[in-house]
Design a protein around this motif. Structure first.
Motif, PDB file in Angstrom:
ATOM      1  N   THR A  56       0.577  -1.033  -0.066  1.00  0.00           N
ATOM      2  CA  THR A  56      -0.352  -0.128   0.295  1.00  0.00           C
ATOM      3  C   THR A  56       0.848   1.722  -0.028  1.00  0.00           C
ATOM      4  OG1 THR A  56       0.209   0.274   2.707  1.00  0.00           O
ATOM      5  CG2 THR A  56      -1.737  -1.301   1.404  1.00  0.00           C
TER       6      THR A  56
ATOM      7  N   GLY B 260       4.968  -3.818   7.320  1.00  0.00           N
ATOM      8  CA  GLY B 260       5.501  -2.773   6.454  1.00  0.00           C
ATOM      9  C   GLY B 260       4.727  -1.285   6.644  1.00  0.00           C
TER      10      GLY B 260
ATOM     11  N   SER C 147       3.005   7.096  10.392  1.00  0.00           N
ATOM     12  CA  SER C 147       1.843   6.356  11.586  1.00  0.00           C
ATOM     13  C   SER C 147       1.792   6.678  12.827  1.00  0.00           C
ATOM     14  CB  SER C 147       3.233   4.701  11.645  1.00  0.00           C
ATOM     15  OG  SER C 147       2.703   3.905  12.370  1.00  0.00           O
TER      16      SER C 147
HETATM   17  C1  LIG Z   1      -4.939   6.973   1.494  1.00  0.00           C
HETATM   18  C2  LIG Z   1      -3.756   6.192   2.661  1.00  0.00           C
HETATM   19  C3  LIG Z   1      -3.810   6.905   3.729  1.00  0.00           C
HETATM   20  C4  LIG Z   1      -3.182   6.022   4.830  1.00  0.00           C
HETATM   21  N1  LIG Z   1      -3.851   6.767   5.749  1.00  0.00           N
HETATM   22  C5  LIG Z   1      -3.259   6.469   7.547  1.00  0.00           C
HETATM   23  C6  LIG Z   1      -2.580   6.795   8.488  1.00  0.00           C
HETATM   24  O1  LIG Z   1      -3.620   7.862   8.805  1.00  0.00           O
HETATM   25  N2  LIG Z   1      -1.941   6.445   9.646  1.00  0.00           N
HETATM   26  C7  LIG Z   1      -1.027   4.960   9.140  1.00  0.00           C
HETATM   27  O2  LIG Z   1      -0.370   5.058  10.046  1.00  0.00           O
HETATM   28  N3  LIG Z   1      -1.151   4.758   7.929  1.00  0.00           N
HETATM   29  C8  LIG Z   1      -1.694   5.186   7.020  1.00  0.00           C
HETATM   30  N4  LIG Z   1      -1.907   5.060   5.562  1.00  0.00           N
HETATM   31  C9  LIG Z   1      -0.626   4.238   5.209  1.00  0.00           C
HETATM   32  C10 LIG Z   1      -0.205   3.206   5.300  1.00  0.00           C
HETATM   33  O3  LIG Z   1      -0.774   2.137   6.806  1.00  0.00           O
HETATM   34  C11 LIG Z   1       0.952   1.958   5.131  1.00  0.00           C
HETATM   35  O4  LIG Z   1       0.762   2.021   3.700  1.00  0.00           O
HETATM   36  C12 LIG Z   1       0.692   0.816   4.824  1.00  0.00           C
HETATM   37  O5  LIG Z   1       0.750   0.314   6.908  1.00  0.00           O
HETATM   38  C13 LIG Z   1       1.801   0.035   4.572  1.00  0.00           C
HETATM   39  O6  LIG Z   1       2.036  -1.095   4.936  1.00  0.00           O
HETATM   40  P1  LIG Z   1       2.633  -2.707   3.765  1.00  0.00           P
HETATM   41  O7  LIG Z   1       2.428  -3.947   4.642  1.00  0.00           O
HETATM   42  O8  LIG Z   1       1.194  -2.223   2.172  1.00  0.00           O
HETATM   43  O9  LIG Z   1       3.958  -2.306   3.278  1.00  0.00           O
HETATM   44  P2  LIG Z   1       4.292  -1.841   1.759  1.00  0.00           P
HETATM   45  O10 LIG Z   1       3.776  -1.272   1.240  1.00  0.00           O
HETATM   46  O11 LIG Z   1       4.304  -4.238   1.394  1.00  0.00           O
HETATM   47  O12 LIG Z   1       5.665  -1.948   2.065  1.00  0.00           O
HETATM   48  C14 LIG Z   1       6.402  -0.994   3.139  1.00  0.00           C
HETATM   49  C15 LIG Z   1       7.724  -0.494   2.952  1.00  0.00           C
HETATM   50  O13 LIG Z   1       8.468  -1.404   4.318  1.00  0.00           O
HETATM   51  C16 LIG Z   1       9.363  -2.297   3.677  1.00  0.00           C
HETATM   52  N5  LIG Z   1       8.735  -2.882   4.080  1.00  0.00           N
HETATM   53  C17 LIG Z   1       8.109  -4.158   4.476  1.00  0.00           C
HETATM   54  N6  LIG Z   1       7.512  -5.132   5.341  1.00  0.00           N
HETATM   55  C18 LIG Z   1       8.618  -5.399   5.653  1.00  0.00           C
HETATM   56  C19 LIG Z   1       9.738  -6.514   6.747  1.00  0.00           C
HETATM   57  N7  LIG Z   1       9.211  -7.298   6.957  1.00  0.00           N
HETATM   58  N8  LIG Z   1      10.711  -5.750   7.110  1.00  0.00           N
HETATM   59  C20 LIG Z   1      11.005  -4.884   6.557  1.00  0.00           C
HETATM   60  N9  LIG Z   1      11.084  -3.978   5.034  1.00  0.00           N
HETATM   61  C21 LIG Z   1       9.717  -4.755   5.061  1.00  0.00           C
HETATM   62  C22 LIG Z   1       9.077  -2.313   2.772  1.00  0.00           C
HETATM   63  O14 LIG Z   1      10.133  -2.772   1.909  1.00  0.00           O
HETATM   64  C23 LIG Z   1       8.597  -0.592   1.835  1.00  0.00           C
HETATM   65  O15 LIG Z   1       9.520   0.094   2.051  1.00  0.00           O
HETATM   66  C24 LIG Z   1      -2.072   5.407   4.161  1.00  0.00           C
HETATM   67  C25 LIG Z   1      -1.632   4.836   3.652  1.00  0.00           C
HETATM   68  C26 LIG Z   1      -3.057   5.232   2.430  1.00  0.00           C
HETATM   69  C27 LIG Z   1      -2.547   4.985   0.750  1.00  0.00           C
END
Ligand SMILES: Cc1cc2nc3c(=O)[nH]c(=O)nc-3n(C[C@H](O)[C@H](O)[C@H](O)COP(=O)(O)OP(=O)(O)OC[C@H]3O[C@@H](n4cnc5c(N)ncnc54)[C@H](O)[C@@H]3O)c2cc1C
Ligand code: SF4
Length: 326
Positions: free
Chosen positions: A32, A110, A162
């Motif tokens: 995401t 993430g 975050s």
């Molecule tokens: C419109 C929108 C609104 C949002 N609002 C909020 C909010 O209000 N509050 C909030 O906290 N967040 C918010 N988010 C952010 C969202 O919570 C993060 O995008 C999400 O938590 C990322 O997690 P993911 O698993 O999708 O990570 P990914 O997108 O897959 O990865 C993100 C990063 O983490 C790294 N990574 C992933 N897993 C690991 C691991 N196990 N070890 C080491 N590195 C790793 C990846 O390489 C990358 O660099 C929002 C996002 C969007 C798009």
């Protein structure tokens, strides 16, 4: 978006080895944040190593605490009975973040690793030291309403976005990471970096190190998360407060506090904690504690409002947690 290779990790060792060997490789979890960056051209990896299906999706009890696997989805974590009962601050922080659909995909690892929402970082046509070291910081002389007020440098004033990490910092969480040379634990409060003169480095993680879990010690049933934002939902924090407080006979026995939206990392409010410990609960004590923490604030013209906002949000959280207690 540039072409890249994709590989699904079969186990932790495979994931760590594949990224360690290739300087152009990154982990992919829920996607995401990372997939947005691929589309915007902020990130240009050669290889995505998918870790979302590794067996790291469990929340389980430890002898003194709870272990949260790195692949646990934010919505599952917020709803988990152990988290709701033992760490309400964490469940509240997760539910205050993003939207239901995003939380269903976003993972613990993430979320910790998500990058700043500074608009210039996401706009590749503008100078940004975090994206391209040495390019300059567009936010300092430009739009910086969302920027940091604590721990900034002349190179970067971005905030960490975050909500979950702020709660985990107040809970004394420890990030478990696995690298090529073995495993190590990093306190959440030390996991993210202040910008200094290397704003491109968000965390202390080394290339190839995989987050496998976060350990949360003890229990913090008297805890709360308060988030101030532009809209009632689906918005990042202007300011947030995670607080864990224990009161006995009207005296604060223990206080653990972290602030969000104010720094390049979840900001552990140690000055406020010191001012609270041993004090008789009361409005003036809460205000003095908040003032002690914010004495070091150095806002820019466009985000000076965050100083009173952080003070008032912290006081409100303390009032909420200690109301009616003697
Ligand atoms: C419109 C929108 C609104 C949002 N609002 C909020 C909010 O209000 N509050 C909030 O906290 N967040 C918010 N988010 C952010 C969202 O919570 C993060 O995008 C999400 O938590 C990322 O997690 P993911 O698993 O999708 O990570 P990914 O997108 O897959 O990865 C993100 C990063 O983490 C790294 N990574 C992933 N897993 C690991 C691991 N196990 N070890 C080491 N590195 C790793 C990846 O390489 C990358 O660099 C929002 C996002 C969007 C798009
Ligand atoms: S505040 Fe940081 S992320 Fe934003 S433009 Fe400046 S250097 Fe880039």
């Amino acid at each position: 978006m540039n072409p890249f290779d994709y590989e699904q990790a079969t186990d932790v060792a495979h994931a760590v080895g594949a990224v360690t060997r290739n300087p152009g490789a990154v982990f992919l979890a829920g996607g995401t944040n990372l997939v947005d960056h691929l589309k915007l051209g902020v990130s240009d990896p050669e290889l995505l190593v998918d870790v979302s299906r590794l067996p790291l999706d469990e929340v389980r009890e430890l002898p003194d605490g709870v272990r949260v696997g790195a692949a646990v989805r934010n919505s599952d974590l917020a709803a988990h009975p152990l988290i709701r009962r033992r760490f309400p601050v964490l469940a509240q922080a997760l539910l205050a973040g993003a939207s239901g659909q995003l939380r269903n995909l976003a993972t613990t690892g993430g979320n910790l690793m998500q990058r700043t929402r500074c608009p210039y970082f996401q706009d590749v046509t503008t100078p940004c030291n975090k994206r391209r070291p040495g390019a300059g910081c567009s936010a300092i002389g430009g739009h910086h309403r969302d920027a940091a007020i604590l721990g900034t440098s002349q190179h970067c004033v971005a905030t960490h976005p975050s909500d979950m990490a702020v709660a985990m910092a107040a809970l004394d969480g420890v990030v478990r990471v696995q690298g090529d040379g073995g495993e190590r634990g990093i306190p959440v409060a030390e996991f993210h970096r202040l910008p200094g003169d290397e704003p491109q480095r968000d965390t202390v993680l080394r290339h190839g190190e995989l987050i496998t879990a976060v350990d949360l010690p003890g229990t913090a049933s008297r805890s709360v998360y308060r988030k101030v934002r532009e809209r009632a939902s689906y918005a990042f924090a202007l300011v947030s407060v995670a607080a864990v407080v224990e009161v006995e006979d009207g005296v604060v026995r223990e206080a653990r506090i972290a602030l969000g939206g104010v720094a390049h990392k979840p900001w552990r409010a140690t000055q406020a904690e010191d001012a609270l410990r041993g004090a008789v609960v009361g409005e003036q004590v809460f205000r003095d504690a908040a003032e002690a923490e914010l004495a070091a604030a150095a806002p820019l013209a466009g985000n000076a409002f965050k100083v009173p906002m952080a003070r008032n949000t912290l006081v409100a959280a303390l009032r909420q947690l200690t109301g009616g207690q003697r």
